[in-house]
Scaffold this motif. Structure first.
Motif, PDB file in Angstrom:
ATOM      1  N   ILE A   6       0.920  -1.226   0.128  1.00 50.16           N
ATOM      2  CA  ILE A   6       0.089  -0.084  -0.062  1.00 50.16           C
ATOM      3  C   ILE A   6       0.844   1.289  -0.091  1.00 50.16           C
ATOM      4  O   ILE A   6       1.557   1.414   1.139  1.00 50.16           O
ATOM      5  N   ASP A   7       0.795   1.899  -1.046  1.00 53.91           N
ATOM      6  CA  ASP A   7       2.024   2.831  -1.405  1.00 53.91           C
ATOM      7  C   ASP A   7       1.451   4.471  -1.698  1.00 53.91           C
ATOM      8  O   ASP A   7       0.362   4.570  -1.979  1.00 53.91           O
ATOM      9  N   ALA A   8       2.232   5.043  -1.192  1.00 56.96           N
ATOM     10  CA  ALA A   8       1.972   6.848  -1.479  1.00 56.96           C
ATOM     11  C   ALA A   8       3.315   7.063  -2.265  1.00 56.96           C
ATOM     12  O   ALA A   8       4.589   7.027  -1.923  1.00 56.96           O
ATOM     13  N   VAL A   9       3.272   7.385  -3.538  1.00 60.73           N
ATOM     14  CA  VAL A   9       4.179   7.625  -4.503  1.00 60.73           C
ATOM     15  C   VAL A   9       4.345   8.858  -4.747  1.00 60.73           C
ATOM     16  O   VAL A   9       3.495   9.746  -5.379  1.00 60.73           O
ATOM     17  N   VAL A  10       5.606   9.451  -4.679  1.00 61.06           N
ATOM     18  CA  VAL A  10       5.744  10.819  -5.187  1.00 61.06           C
ATOM     19  C   VAL A  10       6.847  10.914  -6.070  1.00 61.06           C
ATOM     20  O   VAL A  10       7.598  10.258  -6.482  1.00 61.06           O
ATOM     21  N   GLU A  11       6.738  12.313  -7.108  1.00 65.26           N
ATOM     22  CA  GLU A  11       7.954  12.516  -7.804  1.00 65.26           C
ATOM     23  C   GLU A  11       8.929  13.594  -7.404  1.00 65.26           C
ATOM     24  O   GLU A  11       8.692  14.675  -6.810  1.00 65.26           O
ATOM     25  N   GLU A  12      10.250  13.004  -7.312  1.00 62.20           N
ATOM     26  CA  GLU A  12      11.009  13.868  -6.803  1.00 62.20           C
ATOM     27  C   GLU A  12      12.247  14.046  -8.219  1.00 62.20           C
ATOM     28  O   GLU A  12      12.974  12.783  -8.396  1.00 62.20           O
ATOM     29  N   ALA A  13      12.404  15.117  -8.519  1.00 60.47           N
ATOM     30  CA  ALA A  13      13.381  15.435  -9.607  1.00 60.47           C
ATOM     31  C   ALA A  13      13.376  14.236 -10.748  1.00 60.47           C
ATOM     32  O   ALA A  13      14.337  13.774 -11.033  1.00 60.47           O
ATOM     33  N   GLY A  14      12.152  14.165 -11.055  1.00 62.04           N
ATOM     34  CA  GLY A  14      12.062  13.274 -12.361  1.00 62.04           C
ATOM     35  C   GLY A  14      11.827  11.687 -11.947  1.00 62.04           C
ATOM     36  O   GLY A  14      11.579  10.917 -12.916  1.00 62.04           O
ATOM     37  N   ALA A  15      12.128  11.428 -10.859  1.00 60.38           N
ATOM     38  CA  ALA A  15      12.223   9.845 -10.404  1.00 60.38           C
ATOM     39  C   ALA A  15      11.027   9.834  -9.488  1.00 60.38           C
ATOM     40  O   ALA A  15      10.636  10.691  -8.640  1.00 60.38           O
ATOM     41  N   LEU A  16      10.353   8.473  -9.556  1.00 62.12           N
ATOM     42  CA  LEU A  16       9.321   8.282  -8.598  1.00 62.12           C
ATOM     43  C   LEU A  16       9.874   7.678  -7.249  1.00 62.12           C
ATOM     44  O   LEU A  16      10.930   6.804  -7.412  1.00 62.12           O
ATOM     45  N   ARG A  17       9.558   8.029  -6.073  1.00 61.00           N
ATOM     46  CA  ARG A  17       9.833   7.566  -5.000  1.00 61.00           C
ATOM     47  C   ARG A  17       8.659   7.248  -4.077  1.00 61.00           C
ATOM     48  O   ARG A  17       7.667   7.703  -4.087  1.00 61.00           O
ATOM     49  N   PHE A  18       8.720   6.330  -3.074  1.00 58.52           N
ATOM     50  CA  PHE A  18       7.928   6.286  -2.174  1.00 58.52           C
ATOM     51  C   PHE A  18       7.849   6.875  -0.891  1.00 58.52           C
ATOM     52  O   PHE A  18       9.039   7.007  -0.035  1.00 58.52           O
ATOM     53  N   ARG A  19       6.861   7.510  -0.804  1.00 61.51           N
ATOM     54  CA  ARG A  19       6.770   8.413   0.487  1.00 61.51           C
ATOM     55  C   ARG A  19       6.256   7.377   1.654  1.00 61.51           C
ATOM     56  O   ARG A  19       6.806   7.463   2.871  1.00 61.51           O
ATOM     57  N   GLU A  20       5.412   6.509   1.227  1.00 59.62           N
ATOM     58  CA  GLU A  20       4.967   5.515   2.042  1.00 59.62           C
ATOM     59  C   GLU A  20       4.900   4.177   1.434  1.00 59.62           C
ATOM     60  O   GLU A  20       4.485   4.074   0.239  1.00 59.62           O
ATOM     61  N   ARG A  21       5.469   3.085   2.009  1.00 61.95           N
ATOM     62  CA  ARG A  21       5.150   1.687   1.523  1.00 61.95           C
ATOM     63  C   ARG A  21       4.960   0.819   2.805  1.00 61.95           C
ATOM     64  O   ARG A  21       5.735   0.588   3.391  1.00 61.95           O
TER      65      ARG A  21
END
Lengths: 162, 162, 162
Positions: free
Chosen positions: C130-145
Motif C-alpha cells: 500500500i503505497d504513496a508515491v511521489v515524484e522527486e527530480a523526475g524519479a518516482l519514490r515511495f513516501r510510504e510503503r
C-alpha cells in the motif's frame, strides 16, 4: 524496434486492469462486488484442464447468470467460510485472441495462494482464465469466464471464487 | 506525475508480450512452436544463479541453434515426458536494460509451478530470463535467452523448456 | 472497445516499473540501492493483514526515514544474512487509487519465494503493497510503503526487505 499498435495496447491495458480488479475484489474480501464483474447473462465455470480439453461439461462450479453468482455469495457469507481463509491471486499478462459475437476473447494465466486463518499458506491453484469480455455502459464485463485449473485435484472445500 | 516515454513504453509492451507468448506456448503444450521464438542463430541456456555469477559455462541445458531446439522437442515428444507433467509460468515485468549489437537486452523474473499428472503441484523454479531480443520480419525473437534459476538444486528430471 | 486514458496509462506504467525495479534491486542483492527507492522522509512498515485491518501500529519492521533504511542495510550486511538466502518477488499490476497530499496512492499484490543457500525454495510471503508515491527530480519514490502480509505467521528470521 517499432512500438506496439496503440489501439491494441489500449485494449490490452483495459483487460489487464479488469483481471487485476477482479482478483483484488476477491482477495480484499469484497465478494459482494464479484458478480458485478459479469454481464447479466453470463457463464462462469470452474473446471480442470483435462475436462476442458475433453469438452466435459461437468465443472466444479457453474453459474449462468449474475443472479446465480449473487446467490453464491450469499451462501458463502452464511457459511462463514470467508472467515477461515483468504486468497492471493497473481495474474499474468492476458493474451488477446480476437473478437467474436461482439466480445473480445482473452486468455490470462493465474496462480492463487490460499492463506488459512492459522497463517499457513499453500499453493492452491494455477491455471488460465478463458474469457469473453464485453463493454457495457463504458465498463468491461465478463460475458464468459471459464476458470481452467491446471490440476484436476481441487480441494473439495473449494469455496471462494477463483 | 508525467507519463512514460511512448517509444520506451511501446518497446516494453512488445517484450512483455513476447515473454507471455513464449510461456503460453510451453504451458499449452505447443512445444513445436517453442523454437520459433528464437532466431536461427541463438543461444538458449538454463543455469543457476551461482554458476551464472561465477561465469561457469556448464549449464543444465544448452543449445546454440534453432535446429538444436527442434531436436530437443522431438526428443521430448518421443520420451512422452510431456504427458506426465505440465508447467504454469508466471512472468513479471521485463526490465529493459538497453541495446547492444542490434539487440535489446532485457531481464524478466519468472516463477514456474509444475503440475503432475496425479494433480500434485509444486513450486518448480524461480529466476530471471536474461534476454537479447531482435526483430526479424516484424516479429521479435530471442537471439539469446539465458534462464538463470535462483536455486542450484534443479530437478534432475528437468524436461520441458523453462 | 475504446482504449484506455493515455495519461492514466502512462502513470500506471511508471508505477508498475517502480515496483518492478524495487523488487529487482532486492532480488539481485543490490540492497544498498533499496533506500534510494524512498523519499528522505518516508514510512516503511511490514505488517499483517489482521493488524492492518485492526489499525494496530505494531509491525514486524518499521522505519520512518531513509537513514533508518540505510542503517538496516548496514546491519544486514554485517550479519551476513544476505549470503544465506535470496528472494524472488513476483509483483502484480498496481491499482492506482487516486491522489492525496501530492502523492499517488496505489496498491500492488506480491508474492515472494525464498531460496535458501541449500537450494530449497519456499513460498515465503504474499500480500499487497500500500503505497504513496511521489515524484522527486523526475524519479518516482515511495513516501510510504506499507507491506501488508496476508499471513500473520511470518518467519521470525525475517531479514531481507520485502
Amino acid at each position: 524496434m517499432a512500438g506496439s499498435d496503440p489501439a491494441a495496447a489500449g485494449r490490452l491495458a483495459r483487460i489487464s486492469q479488469l483481471c487485476a480488479d477482479y482478483a483484488r475484489a476477491i482477495d480484499d474480501d469484497r465478494l459482494e462486488e464479484w458478480p458485478e464483474f459479469f454481464a447479466e447473462e453470463c457463464l462462469y465455470k470452474i473446471t480442470s484442464a483435462d475436462n476442458y480439453r475433453r469438452r466435459l461439461e461437468a465443472g466444479l462450479v457453474y453459474a449462468d447468470s449474475r443472479g446465480m453468482l449473487r446467490d453464491r455469495v450469499t451462501a458463502l457469507r452464511r457459511a462463514n467460510i470467508y472467515e477461515r481463509q483468504t486468497y492471493r491471486h497473481l495474474v499474468g499478462l492476458p493474451a488477446v485472441l480476437g473478437e467474436a459475437d461482439g466480445a473480445v476473447r482473452a486468455e490470462t494465466p493465474f496462480l492463487v495462494v490460499r492463506i488459512m486463518r492459522s497463517g499457513a499458506m499453500d499453493l492452491f491453484a494455477t491455471g488460465r482464465y478463458i474469457d469473453a469480455v464485453v463493454e457495457e455502459a463504458g465498463a468491461l464485463r465478463f460475458r464468459e469466464r471459464i476458470v481452467v485449473c491446471d490440476s484436476g485435484r481441487v480441494d473439495t472445500l473449494l469455496a471462494l471464487p477463483l
